[in-house]
Design a protein around this motif. Sequence first.
Motif, PDB file in Angstrom:
ATOM      1  N   TYR A  38       0.841  -1.197   0.000  1.00 38.33           N
ATOM      2  CA  TYR A  38       0.000   0.000   0.000  1.00 38.33           C
ATOM      3  C   TYR A  38       0.876   1.248   0.000  1.00 38.33           C
ATOM      4  O   TYR A  38       1.764   1.402   0.854  1.00 38.33           O
ATOM      5  CB  TYR A  38      -0.932   0.004   1.212  1.00 38.33           C
ATOM      6  N   GLY A  39       0.633   2.114  -0.978  1.00 35.46           N
ATOM      7  CA  GLY A  39       1.419   3.327  -1.138  1.00 35.46           C
ATOM      8  C   GLY A  39       1.333   4.262   0.051  1.00 35.46           C
ATOM      9  O   GLY A  39       2.309   4.925   0.398  1.00 35.46           O
ATOM     10  N   ASP A  40       0.154   4.318   0.701  1.00 34.74           N
ATOM     11  CA  ASP A  40      -0.002   5.262   1.816  1.00 34.74           C
ATOM     12  C   ASP A  40       0.764   4.826   3.065  1.00 34.74           C
ATOM     13  O   ASP A  40       1.099   5.653   3.906  1.00 34.74           O
ATOM     14  CB  ASP A  40      -1.483   5.485   2.146  1.00 34.74           C
ATOM     15  N   THR A  41       1.075   3.540   3.184  1.00 32.30           N
ATOM     16  CA  THR A  41       1.847   3.073   4.337  1.00 32.30           C
ATOM     17  C   THR A  41       3.249   2.622   3.944  1.00 32.30           C
ATOM     18  O   THR A  41       4.122   2.511   4.804  1.00 32.30           O
ATOM     19  CB  THR A  41       1.141   1.887   5.039  1.00 32.30           C
ATOM     20  N   GLY A  42       3.449   2.320   2.650  1.00 35.48           N
ATOM     21  CA  GLY A  42       4.733   1.825   2.193  1.00 35.48           C
ATOM     22  C   GLY A  42       5.035   0.413   2.694  1.00 35.48           C
ATOM     23  O   GLY A  42       6.175  -0.012   2.712  1.00 35.48           O
ATOM     24  N   ARG A  43       3.993  -0.291   3.094  1.00 38.66           N
ATOM     25  CA  ARG A  43       4.172  -1.635   3.657  1.00 38.66           C
ATOM     26  C   ARG A  43       3.320  -2.656   2.916  1.00 38.66           C
ATOM     27  O   ARG A  43       2.288  -2.330   2.345  1.00 38.66           O
ATOM     28  CB  ARG A  43       3.773  -1.664   5.133  1.00 38.66           C
ATOM     29  N   ASP A  44       3.794  -3.901   2.972  1.00 42.12           N
ATOM     30  CA  ASP A  44       2.975  -5.011   2.492  1.00 42.12           C
ATOM     31  C   ASP A  44       1.969  -5.344   3.587  1.00 42.12           C
ATOM     32  O   ASP A  44       2.342  -5.445   4.767  1.00 42.12           O
ATOM     33  CB  ASP A  44       3.836  -6.240   2.201  1.00 42.12           C
ATOM     34  N   GLU A  45       0.719  -5.504   3.195  1.00 39.63           N
ATOM     35  CA  GLU A  45      -0.328  -5.815   4.157  1.00 39.63           C
ATOM     36  C   GLU A  45      -1.093  -7.043   3.696  1.00 39.63           C
ATOM     37  O   GLU A  45      -1.203  -7.315   2.504  1.00 39.63           O
ATOM     38  CB  GLU A  45      -1.261  -4.617   4.330  1.00 39.63           C
ATOM     39  N   ALA A 102       9.301  -8.926  11.696  1.00 44.30           N
ATOM     40  CA  ALA A 102       9.885  -7.573  11.679  1.00 44.30           C
ATOM     41  C   ALA A 102       9.301  -6.724  10.549  1.00 44.30           C
ATOM     42  O   ALA A 102       9.234  -5.503  10.652  1.00 44.30           O
ATOM     43  CB  ALA A 102      11.400  -7.663  11.525  1.00 44.30           C
ATOM     44  N   ALA A 103       8.873  -7.365   9.493  1.00 39.70           N
ATOM     45  CA  ALA A 103       8.336  -6.628   8.347  1.00 39.70           C
ATOM     46  C   ALA A 103       6.929  -6.144   8.648  1.00 39.70           C
ATOM     47  O   ALA A 103       6.400  -5.293   7.996  1.00 39.70           O
ATOM     48  CB  ALA A 103       8.332  -7.517   7.097  1.00 39.70           C
TER      49      ALA A 103
END
Length: 172
Positions: free
Chosen positions: A135-142, A171-172
Amino acid sequence: MKRFLLGLLTVGLLLAGSGKMAFAARSTDNFTITKFDAEYSLSRDSDNRSKLETTWRITANFPPNQNRGIAPVFVKKYDDHSTNFSLQSVTDENGTPLEYSWNDDELRIGNKNTYVEGEKTYIIKFTQRDVTKNYGDTGRDEFYWDVIGDEWRVPMENVQISVKLDESLVAA
């Protein structure tokens, strides 16, 4: 004569109505899933892509002379890409392989010529890939998942879900 025809029409309507009720009572959705246990294990594969290993243990209680098994629907496409769905096994609680066939994304488990009755347990194991999204708004894989599927038409009495994350994902 009018009374006779009116009586005959009334009896015909009553019989037709009771036939519809009998038909509705024999719907193939007229059983209950008494227990649905889902175990999900999320990790990464050798290409560093998300991998989901799943085991569903489904216990259903069937009325007599009505159903030939269950027909869960699986997510084979997520966010407009394939999940590389791979069915590993379909067994009963003793590890005995069960008959099945596919109708698009629907897995039909059971013999088309044999009714099941009473309590029956199905164990379905499968894997999928690319089940997370960045997700671009968090910069994380969800990871978001409809853990029991979304097309069941029967009631479920007891649902238990467990999700295990590989240590490399903590950790990710």
